[in-house]
Design a protein around this motif. Structure first.
Motif, PDB file in Angstrom:
ATOM      1  N   GLU A   1       0.789  -1.076   0.013  1.00 14.94           N
ATOM      2  CA  GLU A   1      -0.139   0.014  -0.157  1.00 14.94           C
ATOM      3  C   GLU A   1       0.845   1.253  -0.113  1.00 14.94           C
ATOM      4  O   GLU A   1       0.609   2.288  -0.813  1.00 14.94           O
ATOM      5  CB  GLU A   1      -0.934   0.063   0.968  1.00 14.94           C
ATOM      6  N   ARG A   2       1.995   1.330   0.784  1.00 17.01           N
ATOM      7  CA  ARG A   2       2.887   2.174   0.724  1.00 17.01           C
ATOM      8  C   ARG A   2       3.625   2.522  -0.598  1.00 17.01           C
ATOM      9  O   ARG A   2       3.603   3.774  -0.940  1.00 17.01           O
ATOM     10  CB  ARG A   2       3.940   2.055   1.634  1.00 17.01           C
ATOM     11  N   GLU A   3       3.979   1.498  -1.238  1.00 20.34           N
ATOM     12  CA  GLU A   3       4.317   1.558  -2.545  1.00 20.34           C
ATOM     13  C   GLU A   3       3.507   2.342  -3.486  1.00 20.34           C
ATOM     14  O   GLU A   3       3.872   3.097  -4.649  1.00 20.34           O
ATOM     15  CB  GLU A   3       5.040   0.344  -3.073  1.00 20.34           C
ATOM     16  N   GLN A   4       2.228   1.765  -3.568  1.00 20.88           N
ATOM     17  CA  GLN A   4       1.159   2.243  -4.382  1.00 20.88           C
ATOM     18  C   GLN A   4       1.000   3.664  -4.127  1.00 20.88           C
ATOM     19  O   GLN A   4       0.770   4.413  -5.012  1.00 20.88           O
ATOM     20  CB  GLN A   4      -0.110   1.661  -4.027  1.00 20.88           C
ATOM     21  N   GLU A   5       0.926   4.090  -2.841  1.00 19.83           N
ATOM     22  CA  GLU A   5       0.701   5.667  -2.394  1.00 19.83           C
ATOM     23  C   GLU A   5       1.871   6.539  -3.212  1.00 19.83           C
ATOM     24  O   GLU A   5       1.707   7.538  -3.651  1.00 19.83           O
ATOM     25  CB  GLU A   5       0.677   5.920  -1.150  1.00 19.83           C
ATOM     26  N   THR A   6       3.131   5.942  -2.980  1.00 16.30           N
ATOM     27  CA  THR A   6       4.332   6.516  -3.563  1.00 16.30           C
ATOM     28  C   THR A   6       4.115   6.722  -4.872  1.00 16.30           C
ATOM     29  O   THR A   6       4.382   7.937  -5.471  1.00 16.30           O
ATOM     30  CB  THR A   6       5.505   5.860  -3.022  1.00 16.30           C
TER      31      THR A   6
ATOM     32  N   PHE B   1       1.547   6.682  -7.052  1.00 13.64           N
ATOM     33  CA  PHE B   1       0.387   7.645  -7.235  1.00 13.64           C
ATOM     34  C   PHE B   1       0.956   9.092  -7.112  1.00 13.64           C
ATOM     35  O   PHE B   1       0.576   9.868  -7.888  1.00 13.64           O
ATOM     36  CB  PHE B   1      -0.791   7.366  -6.317  1.00 13.64           C
ATOM     37  N   ILE B   2       1.573   9.446  -6.062  1.00 12.83           N
ATOM     38  CA  ILE B   2       2.143  10.749  -5.904  1.00 12.83           C
ATOM     39  C   ILE B   2       3.188  11.132  -7.058  1.00 12.83           C
ATOM     40  O   ILE B   2       3.013  12.239  -7.766  1.00 12.83           O
ATOM     41  CB  ILE B   2       2.897  10.909  -4.364  1.00 12.83           C
TER      42      ILE B   2
ATOM     43  N   ASN C   1       1.100  11.871 -10.327  1.00  8.79           N
ATOM     44  CA  ASN C   1       0.212  13.153 -10.408  1.00  8.79           C
ATOM     45  C   ASN C   1       1.389  14.445 -10.570  1.00  8.79           C
ATOM     46  O   ASN C   1       1.853  14.927  -9.549  1.00  8.79           O
ATOM     47  CB  ASN C   1      -0.334  13.051  -8.865  1.00  8.79           C
TER      48      ASN C   1
END
Length: 90
Positions: free
Chosen positions: A46-51, A53-54, A57
């Motif tokens: 999940e942390r990797e996915q958030e990174t 995404f950022i 963007n």
């Protein structure tokens, strides 16, 4: 990243999964006749996915770059003592 064979992974599944979760380190599992795969904890995934995404963007990346620039110049927003207390929960 540690690397193990699929046979060793299968024989030591519980221990190796616990190691991946507790140490937050992915584990590469190799297979003789097929593609290798990586085991990673759900939290780390999940942390990797958030990174990702950022990083993908452009608006967020621009905001981060602008914030870094104003911080380096000392011209960025400075929260009040009350705001800092609220942010830090003190």
């Amino acid at each position: 990243m540690d690397i193990v064979s699929v046979n060793k992974f299968r024989d030591n599944l519980k221990k190796l999964v616990e190691q991946v979760v507790s140490k937050h380190e992915p584990l590469k599992v190799t297979r003789r006749g097929g593609n290798d795969f990586v085991v990673v904890s759900a939290d780390d995934w999940e942390r990797e996915q958030e990174t990702l995404f950022i990083l993908q963007n452009s608006d967020l990346m621009r905001q981060i770059a602008d914030s870094l620039h104003t911080h380096e110049k000392g011209t960025g927003y400075r929260p009040s003592v009350e705001e800092m207390d609220e942010i830090t929960g003190l």
